[in-house]
Design a protein around this motif. Sequence first.
Motif, mmCIF file in Angstrom:
data_model
loop_
_atom_site.group_PDB
_atom_site.id
_atom_site.type_symbol
_atom_site.label_atom_id
_atom_site.label_comp_id
_atom_site.label_asym_id
_atom_site.label_seq_id
_atom_site.Cartn_x
_atom_site.Cartn_y
_atom_site.Cartn_z
ATOM 1 N N ALA B 195 51.033 94.031 -0.579
ATOM 2 C CA ALA B 195 51.988 93.099 -1.223
ATOM 3 C C ALA B 195 51.866 92.472 0.134
ATOM 4 O O ALA B 195 52.368 91.115 -0.224
ATOM 5 N N ALA B 196 51.608 92.501 0.877
ATOM 6 C CA ALA B 196 51.953 91.085 1.611
ATOM 7 C C ALA B 196 50.591 89.866 1.933
ATOM 8 O O ALA B 196 51.289 88.919 2.059
ATOM 9 N N VAL B 197 49.579 90.932 1.739
ATOM 10 C CA VAL B 197 48.228 89.588 1.175
ATOM 11 C C VAL B 197 48.700 88.804 0.070
ATOM 12 O O VAL B 197 48.146 87.532 -0.353
ATOM 13 N N HIS B 198 49.499 89.209 -1.148
ATOM 14 C CA HIS B 198 49.562 88.617 -2.016
ATOM 15 C C HIS B 198 50.996 88.022 -1.743
ATOM 16 O O HIS B 198 51.256 87.249 -2.860
ATOM 17 N N GLY B 199 50.951 87.546 -0.384
ATOM 18 C CA GLY B 199 52.366 86.890 -0.211
ATOM 19 C C GLY B 199 54.088 87.532 0.145
ATOM 20 O O GLY B 199 54.917 86.353 -0.022
ATOM 21 N N ALA B 200 53.608 88.818 0.584
ATOM 22 C CA ALA B 200 55.298 89.729 0.615
ATOM 23 C C ALA B 200 55.774 89.098 1.757
ATOM 24 O O ALA B 200 54.376 89.683 2.832
ATOM 25 N N GLY B 201 56.483 88.738 2.645
ATOM 26 C CA GLY B 201 56.667 88.927 3.291
ATOM 27 C C GLY B 201 57.423 90.250 3.956
ATOM 28 O O GLY B 201 57.491 90.858 2.840
ATOM 29 N N PRO B 202 57.803 90.532 5.443
ATOM 30 C CA PRO B 202 58.095 92.156 5.385
ATOM 31 C C PRO B 202 59.556 92.728 5.030
ATOM 32 O O PRO B 202 58.584 93.405 4.756
ATOM 33 N N TRP B 203 60.779 91.485 4.660
ATOM 34 C CA TRP B 203 61.529 92.134 4.580
ATOM 35 C C TRP B 203 61.567 92.274 2.096
ATOM 36 O O TRP B 203 61.831 93.069 2.001
ATOM 37 N N GLN B 204 60.512 91.491 2.172
ATOM 38 C CA GLN B 204 60.338 91.790 0.209
ATOM 39 C C GLN B 204 59.337 93.233 0.464
ATOM 40 O O GLN B 204 59.303 93.471 -0.694
ATOM 41 N N ARG B 205 58.348 93.004 0.928
ATOM 42 C CA ARG B 205 57.726 94.108 1.386
ATOM 43 C C ARG B 205 58.249 95.570 0.812
ATOM 44 O O ARG B 205 58.270 96.512 0.241
ATOM 45 N N PHE B 206 59.818 95.483 2.310
ATOM 46 C CA PHE B 206 60.312 96.304 2.031
ATOM 47 C C PHE B 206 61.713 96.692 1.321
ATOM 48 O O PHE B 206 61.455 98.191 0.477
ATOM 49 N N SER B 207 61.571 95.742 0.326
ATOM 50 C CA SER B 207 62.840 96.150 -0.713
ATOM 51 C C SER B 207 62.317 96.160 -2.027
ATOM 52 O O SER B 207 62.528 96.498 -2.869
ATOM 53 N N LYS B 208 61.400 95.127 -2.030
ATOM 54 C CA LYS B 208 60.147 95.758 -3.391
ATOM 55 C C LYS B 208 59.662 96.598 -3.595
ATOM 56 O O LYS B 208 58.453 97.136 -4.821
ATOM 57 N N ILE B 209 58.470 96.680 -2.474
ATOM 58 C CA ILE B 209 57.380 97.758 -2.328
ATOM 59 C C ILE B 209 58.183 99.039 -1.567
ATOM 60 O O ILE B 209 58.367 99.622 -2.857
ATOM 61 N N THR B 210 58.175 99.446 -0.264
ATOM 62 C CA THR B 210 58.163 100.732 0.483
ATOM 63 C C THR B 210 60.018 101.367 0.255
ATOM 64 O O THR B 210 59.508 102.656 -0.554
ATOM 65 N N PHE B 211 60.845 100.826 -0.705
ATOM 66 C CA PHE B 211 61.987 101.198 -0.767
ATOM 67 C C PHE B 211 61.714 101.760 -1.939
ATOM 68 O O PHE B 211 62.603 103.089 -2.414
ATOM 69 N N PRO B 212 61.776 101.309 -3.212
ATOM 70 C CA PRO B 212 61.896 101.694 -4.562
ATOM 71 C C PRO B 212 60.863 103.265 -4.952
ATOM 72 O O PRO B 212 60.670 103.718 -5.074
ATOM 73 N N LEU B 213 59.646 102.680 -4.122
ATOM 74 C CA LEU B 213 58.716 103.984 -3.370
ATOM 75 C C LEU B 213 59.116 105.247 -3.012
ATOM 76 O O LEU B 213 58.913 106.421 -3.007
ATOM 77 N N LEU B 214 60.388 104.296 -2.103
ATOM 78 C CA LEU B 214 60.798 106.016 -1.740
ATOM 79 C C LEU B 214 61.741 106.411 -1.893
ATOM 80 O O LEU B 214 62.503 107.531 -1.856
#
Lengths: 378, 296
Positions: B195-214
Amino acid sequence: MTTADDADTQIGHLELEEVTRAFGDTVALDRFSLQIQGGEFVALLGPSGSGKSTALNCLAGLLPLSHGRIMLDGQRIDGLAPERRGFGMVFQNYAVFPHMTVADNVGFGLTMRRMPKEQRQARVDECLAMVRLDPHAEKYPNQLSGGERQRVAIARAIAFQPPVVLMDEPLSNLDAKLRIELRTEIRKLHQRLGLTTVYVTHDQSEALSLADRIVVLNHSRIEQIGTPNEVYARPANAFVAGFMGYRSLLDAEVLSTRDGDADSANVVVRMGGVELSGTAIGRLSGSKASVALRPEDVTTVPDAGPGIIDAVVDVAEYTGREYALEATSTAGLTLFFYSDTSHAPGHKVHLAVAPERLLVFDAVHGDAATVAAEVARV
Amino acid sequence: MSSPAAAPPKPRRSRVKQFLARYDRAALLLLPALVFLVALFIYPMLYGVQLSLNPAEGGPFSNYVEFWSDPFLRDSVWFTFRLAIPGTLINVAIALPLAVLMRGRFRGKQFIASALIFPIVLGSVLIGKGLLNYLGPAGWLNRTLETLGIIDQPLVLTGNYWGVLLAIIIADLPFVFLLLLSYASGLDEDVEKAAAVHGAGPWQRFSKITFPLLLPGLVTTTALAFVLAFGTFPSALIVGDPSGETRTMGIAAYRAAFQDFDYSMASTVSMLMAAIELLVVAIIFALRRRVHTPTT
């Protein structure tokens, strides 16, 4: 997709200058310098722990550099966070987003770049067609096979036309047949799109078949940079030779060297009691040397004689096209060669090697057994 | 196997043997666990149900009717929810960022993790007594704040709602944190890197990836945190106002049993407590099922 689009994102060149990465006292990557031209496909090849993945992660921004610079078209980028570099990346274990559909996975980079929905949709469809996944757009990754997941990851990495695509052993988790198939697909995509690609692998055949240039690494350092043909035909040292398919690595004693003639038959060595003339690569500093032989360069001859190695066949394997044989010489050297005819184990053979294909290296990497152990560290 | 023609006639086997043959003998290893389950959970549970249906006076359901008609008892439901819901939400809200941040390797990680988990070894009575000293009118907190001139009058944090809420946070946070940490540690780091490499900043990584997976793990953790907080008893008694605003259902049951010696009513309160917890957990898991969660 139009070629004009591609030209827009095409980089001039990417330059890594003395990129170094140290974890405490251990240096994972030591002064890695490399210039990559726009559109080039470069493979970083080496055994595990050679620093090839570290180099890729430094390039991606996932690992900070301890020393050195990375320049993209004259702009320094090594201080940028990964999301600011705009690269695409494919991981060994796919790393697709499990909670998103295939289409959303592929469109992720576009969403992050705030591309309008219709445009994004069109681009996603185009990329899915390129990796032949269009019927699976609305599926979730857990409904796909490993090969399909990796194709999703590849589409995701190229969808936003990144200036550089990074691939970290993308085929290592796939079975042999799928690996060859996907390898060809990666090659096709590169031929079609011309995206600058840096590809990490420990598989020499992948590097040879995909790359325009190969960087061979060992122990955190670059051993050789060259075109596939250069690296394969003229490995810079015994380690590279061993890694590039020179299966026989043997200890030898240097008897005489002839200066001036740099390329062929400039050295005579004694190996297992037989005197052979060969080609020295680089300077030979002492009387000890390593000889590297490819199975395809060892041939059988009808009679014994000077410069001919007498050996007894140990194992014969039928490969479909020919026989792959392993033989032991009277002095105990292990040799590998190919033959159109089968030889039963125990059969006596006389083996010859053309002087220009008998590569002699300085024994800087230690004796042949040490080098062979290094090479096997995959 | 020999060919069917040559097979001798099958000897008739007893029904018990036929039954056993169909099951793996290893299943017998479940027996001790089954015995414990029956002896320590099912039997007491059924005994409690039976007790609650045999009140001192009136019909079998008169205790249940009394519970809902007597404001003193009925209000305990509200008091319990009033502590359990904020307690749960605060614990989850504190534990979530900590669990996400504690996955990486960094200096002092071991120390922070130990400090977060340490309260597990303190009993709830010790926590209650400690808070009483620390938060009381002449406790360290009030004295410090007074010395610094921040307050004139001591803050009233014991003998009321706030002390109990704090006790819930201190006692339950380690469990919530540990559970969430195990879910967070199970996430594939490469997915976030991608997610980071493809353009997601720290907040987007949390809200779009980490949080939904958690999220599935977060829901389970919330259910556990709620059950823990809902059962609060010692701290409600020690740092709270057990006859007033911290009169939780636990306290109501305790009073019925050990002050009024009405075991039947105490059982009734306990059964209702179990039923309410079960209902809330069921609602939480029903919500979880609506969240799309692919397995890998």
